[in-house]
Structure formats: structure tokens, C-alpha cells
Design an enzyme around this catalytic site. Structure first.
Site, PDB file in Angstrom:
ATOM      1  CD  GLU A  43      -3.003  -1.231   2.131  1.00 16.38           C
ATOM      2  OE1 GLU A  43      -2.931  -0.497   3.138  1.00 16.38           O
ATOM      3  OE2 GLU A  43      -3.973  -1.982   1.896  1.00 16.38           O
ATOM      4  CB  CYS A  52      -3.368  -6.517  -5.923  1.00 16.63           C
ATOM      5  SG  CYS A  52      -4.858  -5.524  -5.862  1.00 16.63           S
ATOM      6  CD  GLU A  54      -4.435 -10.953  -6.004  1.00 14.81           C
ATOM      7  OE1 GLU A  54      -3.854  -9.968  -5.490  1.00 14.81           O
ATOM      8  OE2 GLU A  54      -5.624 -11.216  -5.792  1.00 14.81           O
ATOM      9  CB  CYS A  88      -5.451  -9.135  -9.760  1.00 21.16           C
ATOM     10  SG  CYS A  88      -4.494  -7.996  -8.734  1.00 21.16           S
TER      11      CYS A  88
END
Ligand code: THU
Length: 131
Positions: A43, A52, A54, A88
Site C-alpha cells: 500500500e 495488489c 497477485e 488482477c
């Protein structure tokens, strides 16, 4: 490879950098070479700069010269396993034909699905050639 992949994603989750959402995610991808790459969400104080788990795992793999995703596992600390976000899913589609997707939580619940179920009628490179 399901169990190994989930356990790698679970280990990765410990490194999640989520000081704003407190929503920790770990991911692990099995590439065609047989190698596994892991990632966590990262983040940012400028929230939109967040990436993210992934995508971190996939971009690590691709930047190391890998080409195709066979399987991906995503682990969260939630009551129910969490599905990957739309961006993603699109990134998985770029690098896989129809990857197996394992969604798990730290309690041990597992949902087995596939990219084509999560992203039917995906827009991919084949559509760009269809002019
Ligand atoms: N997140 C992921 O890492 N993967 C997903 O597929 C969904 C969302 C992260 C992004 C952000 O750090 C936090 O979860 C809350 O959205």
C-alpha cells in the site's frame, strides 16, 4: 502443487504492507518453468499507488524472464477466501491460457476456481490481432 502454492502465499502474507486497510494479502504463482514467485499487497499513503499481492507476484515472475502462469494462490485473513480484483484478473489473463486459481484463508478454507470462470470473455492480445 495446490498445497505448496497456498502455503507459500500464506508465508508471503506475513510481509504484506497494509498500514491503511489492514487487509493483508499473500499470493504465489506457479510458472510454466516450475518456479514459484510470491507477492504481497504493497500500500501507499497515496492510496491509488497501492499494488495488489497477485500483481506483485506476477510482475516479479515476468521480470525474471518467466512467461506463463499455470496456477495462482491467494491467501487472506478473512472469514471466507477472497477473490482477486478485476485488474488482477486482467493481468492474470495476459500471462495465462486458463490458470487454476486457489483462493484460501488462513483458517484453511479453500475455493478452487479458474481464470475463465473469474473472467469470462476476457479481452486479450488475440483481440488486438482481430482488426
Ligand atoms: N488487494 C490485493 O492485494 N488483492 C486483491 O485482489 C484485492 C485487494 C489488496 C489491495 C489493498 O492493499 C487491500 O487489499 C484492500 O483493497
Amino acid at each position: 502443487m495446490k498445497d505448496v502454492l497456498i502455503s507459500e502465499a500464506k508465508k508471503a502474507l506475513k510481509n504484506a504492507y497494509a498500514p491503511y486497510s489492514y487487509f493483508k494479502v499473500g499470493a504465489a504463482v506457479l510458472m510454466k518453468s516450475g518456479k514459484i514467485y510470491t507477492g504481497t499487497n504493497v500500500e501507499n499513503a497515496s492510496y491509488g499507488a497501492t499494488v495488489c499481492a497477485e500483481r506483485v507476484a506476477i510482475f516479479k515472475a515476468i521480470s525474471e524472464g518467466e512467461s506463463e502462469i499455470l496456477e495462482i494462490a491467494v491467501v487472506t485473513e478473512t472469514e471466507e477466501p477472497s477473490p482477486p480484483c478485476g485488474i488482477c484478473r486482467q493481468v492474470i489473463a495476459e500471462f495465462s491460457d486458463d490458470a487454476f486459481v486457489f483462493l484460501a484463508n488462513t483458517k484453511g478454507d479453500i475455493i478452487e476456481t479458474s481464470l475463465s470462470k473469474l473472467l469470462p470473455m476476457a479481452f486479450t492480445k488475440k483481440d488486438l490481432k482481430n482488426k
